[in-house]
Write a protein that holds these residues in place. Structure first.
Motif, mmCIF file in Angstrom:
data_model
loop_
_atom_site.group_PDB
_atom_site.id
_atom_site.type_symbol
_atom_site.label_atom_id
_atom_site.label_comp_id
_atom_site.label_asym_id
_atom_site.label_seq_id
_atom_site.Cartn_x
_atom_site.Cartn_y
_atom_site.Cartn_z
ATOM 1 N N PHE A 202 -50.814 -13.161 48.358
ATOM 2 C CA PHE A 202 -50.811 -11.981 49.209
ATOM 3 C C PHE A 202 -49.591 -11.942 50.121
ATOM 4 O O PHE A 202 -48.981 -12.967 50.418
ATOM 5 N N CYS A 203 -49.264 -10.738 50.598
ATOM 6 C CA CYS A 203 -48.179 -10.548 51.557
ATOM 7 C C CYS A 203 -48.744 -10.107 52.907
ATOM 8 O O CYS A 203 -49.873 -9.622 52.997
ATOM 9 N N PHE A 204 -47.930 -10.255 53.951
ATOM 10 C CA PHE A 204 -48.339 -9.932 55.313
ATOM 11 C C PHE A 204 -47.235 -9.124 55.983
ATOM 12 O O PHE A 204 -46.046 -9.340 55.720
ATOM 13 N N SER A 205 -47.618 -8.183 56.840
ATOM 14 C CA SER A 205 -46.618 -7.396 57.564
ATOM 15 C C SER A 205 -47.014 -7.274 59.026
ATOM 16 O O SER A 205 -48.192 -7.410 59.382
ATOM 17 N N PHE A 206 -45.992 -7.009 59.866
ATOM 18 C CA PHE A 206 -46.206 -7.012 61.308
ATOM 19 C C PHE A 206 -45.421 -5.879 61.965
ATOM 20 O O PHE A 206 -44.238 -5.698 61.687
ATOM 21 N N PRO A 207 -46.059 -5.079 62.854
ATOM 22 C CA PRO A 207 -45.405 -3.954 63.507
ATOM 23 C C PRO A 207 -44.601 -4.400 64.732
ATOM 24 O O PRO A 207 -44.698 -5.560 65.160
ATOM 25 N N PRO A 208 -43.817 -3.493 65.338
ATOM 26 C CA PRO A 208 -42.990 -3.852 66.490
ATOM 27 C C PRO A 208 -43.756 -4.467 67.652
ATOM 28 O O PRO A 208 -43.207 -5.316 68.376
ATOM 29 N N ALA A 209 -45.000 -4.076 67.862
ATOM 30 C CA ALA A 209 -45.761 -4.574 69.009
ATOM 31 C C ALA A 209 -45.942 -6.091 69.016
ATOM 32 O O ALA A 209 -46.215 -6.676 70.069
ATOM 33 N N VAL A 210 -45.763 -6.748 67.865
ATOM 34 C CA VAL A 210 -46.018 -8.195 67.822
ATOM 35 C C VAL A 210 -44.997 -8.996 68.618
ATOM 36 O O VAL A 210 -45.230 -10.173 68.912
ATOM 37 N N VAL A 211 -43.881 -8.381 68.998
ATOM 38 C CA VAL A 211 -42.869 -9.134 69.751
ATOM 39 C C VAL A 211 -43.401 -9.570 71.110
ATOM 40 O O VAL A 211 -42.823 -10.457 71.741
ATOM 41 N N ARG A 212 -44.500 -8.979 71.543
ATOM 42 C CA ARG A 212 -45.111 -9.350 72.823
ATOM 43 C C ARG A 212 -46.221 -10.380 72.665
ATOM 44 O O ARG A 212 -46.874 -10.739 73.647
ATOM 45 N N ASN A 213 -46.443 -10.860 71.452
ATOM 46 C CA ASN A 213 -47.603 -11.697 71.176
ATOM 47 C C ASN A 213 -47.187 -13.091 70.709
ATOM 48 O O ASN A 213 -46.692 -13.262 69.598
ATOM 49 N N GLU A 214 -47.391 -14.093 71.565
ATOM 50 C CA GLU A 214 -46.992 -15.465 71.239
ATOM 51 C C GLU A 214 -47.796 -16.030 70.067
ATOM 52 O O GLU A 214 -47.279 -16.776 69.249
ATOM 53 N N GLN A 215 -49.075 -15.660 69.993
ATOM 54 C CA GLN A 215 -49.904 -16.135 68.884
ATOM 55 C C GLN A 215 -49.352 -15.652 67.548
ATOM 56 O O GLN A 215 -49.312 -16.393 66.568
ATOM 57 N N ARG A 216 -48.893 -14.401 67.524
ATOM 58 C CA ARG A 216 -48.352 -13.843 66.291
ATOM 59 C C ARG A 216 -47.032 -14.516 65.916
ATOM 60 O O ARG A 216 -46.706 -14.655 64.750
ATOM 61 N N ALA A 217 -46.285 -14.959 66.930
ATOM 62 C CA ALA A 217 -45.023 -15.658 66.666
ATOM 63 C C ALA A 217 -45.280 -16.945 65.886
ATOM 64 O O ALA A 217 -44.576 -17.260 64.918
ATOM 65 N N LYS A 218 -46.296 -17.694 66.284
ATOM 66 C CA LYS A 218 -46.642 -18.927 65.578
ATOM 67 C C LYS A 218 -47.057 -18.629 64.140
ATOM 68 O O LYS A 218 -46.735 -19.376 63.221
ATOM 69 N N LEU A 219 -47.758 -17.532 63.972
ATOM 70 C CA LEU A 219 -48.222 -17.129 62.637
ATOM 71 C C LEU A 219 -47.038 -16.778 61.733
ATOM 72 O O LEU A 219 -46.958 -17.241 60.589
ATOM 73 N N ILE A 220 -46.127 -15.972 62.264
ATOM 74 C CA ILE A 220 -44.972 -15.542 61.476
ATOM 75 C C ILE A 220 -44.098 -16.729 61.085
ATOM 76 O O ILE A 220 -43.562 -16.779 59.978
ATOM 77 N N LYS A 221 -43.972 -17.685 61.985
ATOM 78 C CA LYS A 221 -43.163 -18.871 61.679
ATOM 79 C C LYS A 221 -43.717 -19.637 60.482
ATOM 80 O O LYS A 221 -42.961 -20.216 59.703
#
Length: 262
Positions: A179-198
């Motif tokens: 599967f693939c994953f995508s993230f909108p602009p709002a995630v730049v404010r979310n530290e939890q999402r940063a760990k996920l994207i990494k």
């Protein structure tokens, strides 16, 4: 392959993108703000390097409008039909194609019965996607584990989990399933999402804006032209160039949405 961005999840049929004329200066109305014409939104997106928009619906009432948009902007707006999990009950699913999912947030699914009803609609749409040999564009909120498990059980191979917010360990189950994953602009404010994207490999990431929602400023209408914000953020987290993120995410989008022809 076209060089540029693919916005894999946006809502161009949303009411925020309706045509409204500018109010004259002589207007006695107190509010002087107005929504830009949809054509201007499309032009700004193209100027920003967007090559295609996957226009997602939330209910059957939007299907006709998305089809019209795809005819007005051929080779740029691509319909993505489906029913949002919170609007699934009682709707005709026979023509549904792609956008589906689960939303188990407490204010929407307080009981087991409510969650089970969503799962039934979800599975029905997954079955239709298999019959039509189409990928799924999935909304998952507070239901990441169940969403991915259900898709795996149903034999889904081509899927995009948009605005994914589950645990990295759950995301990796999706990665292993292809599967693939995508993230909108709002995630730049979310530290939890940063760990996920990494943790998610770039080869499993696509770009989205989720326009008109989830922009940098929740009080300002989001537009596809803001796709660069997503690209820059992912590049920063991954420690790679903007060109690399653009190239790989676009390749991922073409591989996932094989009907994209730009």
């Amino acid at each position: 392959m076209a060089r540029g961005f693919i916005d894999c999840h946006c809502h161009m049929s949303a009411n925020e993108f309706t045509q409204v004329r500018k109010l004259p200066k002589s207007s006695t109305l107190l509010c002087t703000s107005y929504l830009k014409d949809l054509n201007d939104v499309i032009l700004r997106a193209k100027k920003a390097g967007v090559k295609a928009l996957v226009a997602v619906t939330e209910g059957a009432g939007e299907f006709e409008r998305v089809i019209k948009l795809s005819k007005v902007y051929p080779g740029f707006v691509f319909p993505c039909f489906g029913i949002h999990p919170l609007q699934g009950s009682g709707q005709d699913l026979h023509s549904v194609k792609i956008q589906i999912g689960l939303d188990f947030t407490p204010w929407f699914a307080q009981t087991t019965q409510e969650r089970d009803e969503q799962i039934k609609v979800f599975i029905k749409q997954l079955e239709i996607s298999k019959e039509l040999d189409l990928p799924v564009n999935v909304h998952s909120r507070s239901a990441a584990k169940v969403t991915i498990t259900t898709m795996k059980e149903q034999g889904i191979r081509q899927a995009l989990l948009h605005n994914f917010a589950g645990k990295p360990s759950v995301a990796m189950e999706g990665v292993q399933a292809g599967f693939c994953f995508s993230f909108p602009p709002a995630v730049v404010r979310n530290e939890q999402r940063a760990k996920l994207i990494k943790q998610i490999p770039l080869e499993h990431i696509c770009l989205e804006t989720d326009s008109p929602a989830l922009g940098l400023n929740k009080d300002v209408r989001n537009e596809p032209q803001n796709i660069m914000i997503c690209c820059e953020y992912i590049a920063k987290l991954k420690g790679v160039s903007l060109d690399r993120v653009m190239e790989v995410t676009t390749q991922n989008a073409f591989r996932l949405f094989s009907k994209l022809k730009v």
